[in-house]
Design a protein around this motif. Structure first.
Motif, PDB file in Angstrom:
ATOM      1  N   LEU A  45       0.753   4.048  -2.945  1.00 28.39           N
ATOM      2  CA  LEU A  45       0.410   5.444  -2.628  1.00 28.39           C
ATOM      3  C   LEU A  45       1.564   6.381  -2.980  1.00 28.39           C
ATOM      4  O   LEU A  45       1.351   7.510  -3.431  1.00 28.39           O
ATOM      5  CB  LEU A  45       0.056   5.576  -1.137  1.00 28.39           C
ATOM      6  CG  LEU A  45      -1.280   4.983  -0.720  1.00 28.39           C
ATOM      7  CD1 LEU A  45      -1.415   4.967   0.797  1.00 28.39           C
ATOM      8  CD2 LEU A  45      -2.437   5.774  -1.320  1.00 28.39           C
ATOM      9  N   ARG A  75      -1.046   3.981  11.146  1.00 27.40           N
ATOM     10  CA  ARG A  75      -2.413   4.226  11.606  1.00 27.40           C
ATOM     11  C   ARG A  75      -2.633   3.838  13.071  1.00 27.40           C
ATOM     12  O   ARG A  75      -3.714   4.038  13.593  1.00 27.40           O
ATOM     13  CB  ARG A  75      -3.416   3.544  10.689  1.00 27.40           C
ATOM     14  CG  ARG A  75      -3.271   2.066  10.542  1.00 27.40           C
ATOM     15  CD  ARG A  75      -4.292   1.556   9.527  1.00 27.40           C
ATOM     16  NE  ARG A  75      -4.362   0.110   9.551  1.00 27.40           N
ATOM     17  CZ  ARG A  75      -3.578  -0.679   8.842  1.00 27.40           C
ATOM     18  NH1 ARG A  75      -2.665  -0.154   8.047  1.00 27.40           N
ATOM     19  NH2 ARG A  75      -3.698  -1.990   8.906  1.00 27.40           N
ATOM     20  N   SER A 124      -3.760  13.551   9.195  1.00 26.49           N
ATOM     21  CA  SER A 124      -4.335  13.202   7.895  1.00 26.49           C
ATOM     22  C   SER A 124      -5.784  13.702   7.790  1.00 26.49           C
ATOM     23  O   SER A 124      -6.191  14.245   6.757  1.00 26.49           O
ATOM     24  CB  SER A 124      -4.283  11.681   7.730  1.00 26.49           C
ATOM     25  OG  SER A 124      -4.906  11.312   6.541  1.00 26.49           O
ATOM     26  N   ARG A 180       0.849  -1.206   0.000  1.00 24.29           N
ATOM     27  CA  ARG A 180       0.000   0.000   0.000  1.00 24.29           C
ATOM     28  C   ARG A 180       0.880   1.250   0.000  1.00 24.29           C
ATOM     29  O   ARG A 180       0.600   2.233  -0.672  1.00 24.29           O
ATOM     30  CB  ARG A 180      -0.912  -0.004   1.242  1.00 24.29           C
ATOM     31  CG  ARG A 180      -2.034  -0.994   1.163  1.00 24.29           C
ATOM     32  CD  ARG A 180      -2.992  -0.826   2.323  1.00 24.29           C
ATOM     33  NE  ARG A 180      -2.407  -1.232   3.599  1.00 24.29           N
ATOM     34  CZ  ARG A 180      -2.379  -2.476   4.047  1.00 24.29           C
ATOM     35  NH1 ARG A 180      -2.929  -3.445   3.337  1.00 24.29           N
ATOM     36  NH2 ARG A 180      -1.841  -2.781   5.217  1.00 24.29           N
ATOM     37  N   GLY A 234      -3.409   9.168   2.673  1.00 22.13           N
ATOM     38  CA  GLY A 234      -3.053   7.784   3.012  1.00 22.13           C
ATOM     39  C   GLY A 234      -1.653   7.691   3.593  1.00 22.13           C
ATOM     40  O   GLY A 234      -1.420   6.973   4.573  1.00 22.13           O
TER      41      GLY A 234
END
Lengths: 519, 113
Positions: free
Chosen positions: A124, A163, A172, A120, A157
């Motif tokens: 991104l 996260r 974010s 990911r 992202g």
């Protein structure tokens, strides 16, 4: 082959983004090779475009047409397809983005190695590169909006990549909230011009733009949203949060992405509005935003003790220099004498500083990442004596810090000097603010150097060792570029800044490249 | 190849600057070499003087933390920092307000002038 370079420039990162999950499933080694290869190919492509455009050529590429050079199909008064248009200024910008992208990728290979979710991350990352390159390559306003959105969504992202950290999610979310309102405003601005002129191509619009209330409001929208995206005071509050929470390789790239917004602002002011009377007010607005960003950005930076937040506030301050310089250039655009006397020099200084800023700020964020990687903290209060255990990082930090502080003979001095001398002609208070900012920048980086690298070694930091080679290579690439530009500034000023500034003021050339002389 | 850039009011050449820096450094080293030479490495001259107290072993006990650096500057600019702190409230709604307010002011200026 060279004719297809603009399309290839965008195809490489978009291909990289969609193939990343597949490459990541093939193992760590192949993943890293894929990540670096795509970044390197994008850089090579950007260098080729840069070489073509800096020679004075405007590259035009029509997507989806039977002939890629067919900007005006028969029977059409205005261009209708997606058109990429790149002059010397665009060429410089894609080079900045591609260098930052490659340096960030080199750094991230080791930096991100211990984390999961890298497919990911890489996807991104390439989408962010695509968005930034697209903003600099596109010749029409709607696609500019699309690329702004691509880069914004990738930024959300990447800022929240860790996260499990509430601060990352908060940074974010705030950026997303502000950015979406800004994007809406941008879409309204583009739609308004389309509604009135039935065109979205910048060249076509520039050839018919009038001076009216609607056009002034639209210009205000563009200035507000693009100044917000590049972090101008007082719309800057998202920037230190996002820059400090994103992984450092990404922050290095985000610096150039924010410069793509700055590029958009200059393209709107110089190419779309040109000598439109509304630009005189716009110039003063840019100068005011520039001075406020310089001063308040650095004042906030001086008191920070989180190394990445400190550097984030310095980003705001450095953007101020560019806004000031380009504001001075815009102010003189309608007067050939003033433009020749000092306006053009200010533009060259601003463009030179833009390149310098992308390099030294990217480098400084990477050194901040190296400190975090080695010590596990961003708090300068907990650091000390690291020069003994991290000698390479220390030297590269010193290069970046000297350059951003404008210490001679480093590159930041030359670009700031051009800005001081040209802005003085408008009002002596402008270089005073810029000089004060420079002094406070130096004070701020002396603090970082003294507290993180000098002093007695701390027992808690005894196990700290130099960062891996990949991370040093990422920092080394930017350091070498800074040193080269520092000692040979004339090569950059005459070979890059001069054609870029000329391209920016050559509104007719930009229009003719699309409309083929129809104006 | 000329290595000079011109601003219209002056010029800058990094290599000339380096040359003069080198000359100045040579003079500085020359003067230093004529100073006292009674320093001996590895003698008590090397020891840190810590107001007559034993020097702490951990560097953390003898370093000035970053948050304490420029304390006087921060104190002198306290009213400005109070305002700036208020501005950076961390509240997204406030930030949205600044953005919209700035847009409104820019629009007004564009319309008035």
């Amino acid at each position: 082959m060279n004719q297809h370079l603009p399309a290839l420039l965008l195809a490489l990162p978009i291909g990289g983004a969609f193939l990343a999950p597949l490459a990541c499933s093939l193992g760590k080694k192949l993943r890293n090779i894929f990540y670096l290869t795509v970044s390197l190919l994008t850089l090579i492509c950007a260098v080729m475009i840069f070489l073509e455009t800096s020679a004075g050529k405007i590259l035009v590429y029509v997507m989806g047409a039977e002939n890629f050079a067919l900007t005006l199909p028969s029977g059409m008064a205005f261009p209708v397809r997606i058109i990429l248009e790149m002059d010397a200024f665009s060429g410089l910008m894609v080079l900045c983005v591609a260098i930052a992208s490659f340096a960030g990728a080199l750094f991230s290979v080791n930096y991100m190695d211990k984390f999961s979710g890298l497919k990911r991350f890489i996807s991104l990352y390439f989408l962010l590169v695509l968005g930034a390159l697209g903003m600099c390559a596109t010749g029409d306003l709607f696609n500019f909006f699309v690329f702004v959105e691509i880069s914004s969504i990738a930024s959300y992202g990447l800022a929240a990549f860790w996260r499990d950290k509430p601060e990352s999610i908060e940074a974010s979310f705030k950026y997303m909230m502000l950015s979406q309102v800004g994007a809406l405003l941008l879409l309204v601005a583009v739609g308004t011009l389309y509604g009135k002129y039935n065109a979205i191509n910048i060249g076509a619009l520039a050839s018919m733009l009038q001076t009216g209330v609607l056009e002034k409001i639209v210009l205000a929208m563009f200035i507000a949203i693009l100044a917000f995206k590049c972090g101008a005071f007082p719309m800057h509050a998202w920037l230190p949060d996002v820059y400090s929470e994103a992984p450092s390789g990404v922050t290095c790239l985000l610096v150039s992405v924010s410069q793509a917004s700055f590029y958009g602002l200059m393209r709107i002011c110089f190419t779309l509005y040109g000598t439109n009377p509304a630009n005189v007010t716009a110039a003063w607005i840019l100068i005011t935003l520039g001075c406020a960003s310089m001063f308040f950005g650095v004042m906030m930076a001086v008191i920070q003790h989180d190394v990445k937040r400190l550097m984030g506030y310095h980003s705001i301050s450095q953007v101020g220099y560019m806004l000031l310089a380009m504001g001075v250039g815009l102010y003189t655009l309608s007067d050939a004498v003033l433009l020749a006397e000092y306006g053009f020099t200010a533009m060259k200084g601003g463009i030179f500083h833009l390149f310098n800023y992308s390099m030294f700020k990217g480098l400084l964020f990477l050194t901040a990442g190296a400190l975090y990687y080695a010590t596990g903290t961003r708090d300068l209060d907990k650091m000390g004596g690291l020069a003994r255990s991290m000698p390479w990082t220390t030297v590269m930090f010193m290069i970046g810090a000297a350059a951003i502080s404008g210490l001679p003979p480093f590159s930041g001095f030359a670009s700031k000097w051009l800005i001081y001398e040209s802005s003085f002609a408008i009002h002596p208070i402008l270089p005073v603010v810029a000089l004060l900012t420079s002094i406070l920048t130096l004070a701020s980086f002396v603090k970082v150097f003294q507290t993180a690298f000098l002093g007695a070694s701390k027992i808690s930091l005894a196990p700290v060792r130099e960062v891996p080679v990949g991370m040093l290579c990422g920092m080394g690439l930017l350091s070498i570029l800074i040193l080269f530009v520092s000692f040979f500034p004339n090569i950059f000023v005459s070979g890059v800044a001069d054609p870029s500034a000329s391209g920016l003021i050559d509104q007719a050339g930009y229009i003719n490249a699309v409309l083929g002389g129809v104006k | 190849m000329s290595n000079t850039i011109f601003s219209g009011f002056g010029y800058w050449n990094a290599l000339i600057w380096l040359f003069f820096f080198g000359v100045s450094a040579a003079f500085a080293f020359y003067f230093i070499s004529h100073g006292r030479n009674d320093y001996r490495k590895g003698t008590p001259q090397d020891e840190i003087y810590y107001s007559g107290n034993a020097v702490p072993q951990d560097g953390a006990d003898v370093s000035v933390p970053a948050s304490a650096v420029y304390w006087g500057f921060k104190r002198a600019c306290a009213p400005l920092y109070a305002w700036l702190d208020k501005l950076h409230s961390g509240n997204g709604a406030d930030y949205m307000g600044y953005f919209l307010l700035t847009f409104a002011i820019i629009s007004l200026l564009m319309l008035i002038f």
